[in-house]
Design an enzyme around this catalytic site. Structure first.
Site, short mmCIF file in Angstrom:
data_model
loop_
_atom_site.label_atom_id
_atom_site.label_comp_id
_atom_site.label_asym_id
_atom_site.label_seq_id
_atom_site.Cartn_x
_atom_site.Cartn_y
_atom_site.Cartn_z
N SER A 145 0.82 -1.21 0.06
CA SER A 145 0.02 0.02 -0.07
C SER A 145 0.87 1.34 0.19
O SER A 145 2.08 1.14 0.12
CB SER A 145 -0.92 0.11 1.29
OG SER A 145 -0.17 0.08 2.48
N GLY A 182 -5.08 8.37 13.81
CA GLY A 182 -4.82 6.69 13.87
C GLY A 182 -3.59 6.50 14.17
O GLY A 182 -2.59 7.23 14.61
N LEU A 186 -0.42 9.41 15.45
CA LEU A 186 -0.19 9.54 16.54
C LEU A 186 1.34 9.13 17.03
O LEU A 186 2.16 9.70 17.87
CB LEU A 186 -1.16 8.39 17.57
CG LEU A 186 -2.51 8.97 17.41
CD1 LEU A 186 -3.60 7.79 18.27
CD2 LEU A 186 -2.79 10.37 17.99
N LEU A 319 -1.54 -4.64 8.09
CA LEU A 319 -0.33 -4.95 9.20
C LEU A 319 0.48 -5.80 8.43
O LEU A 319 0.21 -6.76 7.88
CB LEU A 319 -1.25 -5.68 10.36
CG LEU A 319 -2.41 -4.86 10.93
CD1 LEU A 319 -2.98 -5.60 11.96
CD2 LEU A 319 -1.72 -3.60 11.77
N ALA A 320 1.89 -5.87 9.00
CA ALA A 320 2.84 -6.28 8.44
C ALA A 320 2.79 -7.80 8.71
O ALA A 320 3.09 -8.81 8.00
CB ALA A 320 4.49 -5.81 8.88
N HIS A 444 6.35 -12.18 39.34
CA HIS A 444 6.19 -11.13 39.95
C HIS A 444 7.78 -10.55 40.39
O HIS A 444 8.35 -11.15 40.76
CB HIS A 444 5.67 -11.26 41.31
CG HIS A 444 5.63 -9.86 42.27
ND1 HIS A 444 4.71 -8.89 42.06
CD2 HIS A 444 6.26 -9.53 43.31
CE1 HIS A 444 4.98 -7.78 42.81
NE2 HIS A 444 5.96 -8.34 43.93
#
Length: 466
Positions: A145, A182, A186, A319-320, A444
């Protein structure tokens, strides 16, 4: 004339991964790339360079705003050397694209540099450095794209720019106006905000990240406002005009008033569109939709049985990692295997800080579908690891079926969420219940404990640390 089992047009993440998998499966494979470097948008002017700049600008922000809190004092002024920062970004790109060259050689894949276009359904004409014609039994379209635009905006690529130009600016903008709230807008907006620019985000919808869960949009908007971004939602851009070194953007707000914004750069990030220019798809009889996408069936096969298409040039998220999965899918289909892709479980990530990540259904989607669900949420600021590191913003939210407890969606915003989302994908791939996650031991102190706590909250509303 050289003949191949498979020829792939485009060397982005979908194309080069498809080539590797085809070669692994014993097919004689060729890949055609019109640019001098392999890797497509992602490696050259997308995912990799933007993450390099995000990392560099994050280090600068930490040094100028947070090191002192940790007892780290740096004498003298901390300054940005933008030229060096952009240079480092380029070296990361060069190393990564060079790695693809190595993988092509390692897997005995023939690489052709030039614009690949169909002569017919089995022949590709290559125009450029490696000008010639090749033959292939099967062809995969992986042309990706390119940045989208609004019809009335003139992209001069100097002051009115796309993401491509934003990755190689020679100065830090005084005021960058970002059209589009988007992922791309951002991320790049945050890069230059950290480096000292004033940033205004203009978004047509009523919230940023409009395709993601509304809770994530609200939280990131709060963080950005705290960082003094100007966030202008529900504004429809009407005009963009350049006067010398000034760019003037006019937008209509929800009251119908025209508001004017002035800056020295305007980043147009209104999405991306499939790139089929120069493909000459008609010559092969391949159908292109009104939206410019190559039409495919559930096997990613076009209406011409030996031609397939993957990645941004077909339907679905751009998306890749989605393109990579599709590349492997087609290669294995050609080899007679029966691969599958669960599109519901392809995660989405925004690499701002805090990071935003999600997989599965949003609350809005579940409500619209009439699915009864329960939600469990846990804030990062309640985690010992988050307090120790100073990254307190964000939360993890788990959505589960009200009757069966199966996890339907996981949405998170906070430190390391880009990596943490993988746990969510694994859980959902194996159809875990919220209780399953809640009963797994999480080390933790870690950010991952937020997953366990959110699962506890969804199971019996019994999160332990809030």
């Amino acid at each position: 004339m050289k003949s191949y089992d498979v020829a792939i047009i485009g060397s982005g993440p979908g194309g080069y991964v498809a080539a590797i998998r085809c070669s692994q499966l014993g097919m004689k494979t060729a890949i055609i790339e019109k640019y001098a470097t392999l890797g497509g948008t992602c490696l050259n002017v997308g995912c990799i360079p933007s993450k390099a700049l995000l990392a560099s600008s994050h280090h600068y922000e930490e040094a100028t705003k947070h090191f002192e809190d940790h007892g780290i004092e740096i004498p003298g002024e901390i300054r940005v050397n933008l030229e060096k920062m952009i240079g480092r970004k380029q070296s990361v790109v060069d190393q990564t694209t060079g790695g693809i060259d190595f993988l092509m050689k390692k897997n005995n894949i023939d690489v052709f540099e030039g614009l690949g276009s169909f002569k017919d359904a089995t022949h590709i004409k290559i125009e450029g450095k490696d000008a010639q014609e090749i033959e292939a039994k099967n062809i995969i379209i992986a042309t990706g794209s390119k940045p989208g635009n609004l019809p009335f905006i003139i992209l001069d690529k100097e002051r009115v720019i796309t993401s491509t130009e934003a990755l190689k600016l020679k100065e830090i903008p005084k005021h960058m106006i970002v059209i589009g709230g988007g992922v791309i807008g951002l991320e790049l907006g945050q890069v230059y905000k950290r480096l000292g620019a004033e940033v205004t985000v203009i978004e047509y919808m009523d919230r940023i990240l409009p395709t993601m869960d509304a809770g994530l949009s609200k939280e990131l908007n709060k963080v950005f406002k705290k960082a003094k971004f100007k966030m202008m939602m529900s504004h429809k851009v009407q005009a963009v005009e350049r006067k010398g070194d000034e760019v003037i953007v006019k937008a209509e707000n929800k009251k119908g008033e025209i508001v004017e914004f002035k800056g020295d750069y305007c980043l147009v990030s209104v999405g991306r569109k499939p790139n089929t220019a120069g493909l000459n798809a008609d010559a092969a009889g391949v159908k292109i939709s009104d939206r410019g996408q190559v039409e495919v069936n559930e096997h990613l096969q076009t209406n011409v049985k030996n031609i397939y298409a993957i990645g941004d040039v077909v339907r679905g998220a751009m998306l890749a990692h989605k393109a990579e999965e599709e590349g492997v899918f087609v290669a294995e289909t050609l080899a007679g295997q029966k691969p599958h892709i669960n599109y519901n479980l392809i995660p989405g990530v925004v690499y701002t800080w805090p990071e935003v990540a999600a997989v599965g259904k949003t609350e809005e989607e579940l409500k619209e579908a009439g699915v009864e669900y329960k939600a469990g949420q846990f804030p990062f600021r309640a985690l010992g690891r988050a307090r120790a590191g100073g990254d307190l913003d964000g939360f993890v939210k788990i959505l589960a079926d009200k009757k069966t407890d199966e996890v339907l969606g996981i949405h998170m915003i906070g430190a390391r969420c880009a990596d943490l989302i993988a746990e969510a994908v694994v859980a959902m791939e194996y159809r875990a219940s919220a209780e399953d996650i809640s009963r797994m031991s999480h080390a933790h102190p870690t950010y991952a404990e937020a997953m366990k706590e959110a699962a506890l909250a969804a199971t019996e509303d019994r999160a332990l640390h809030v």
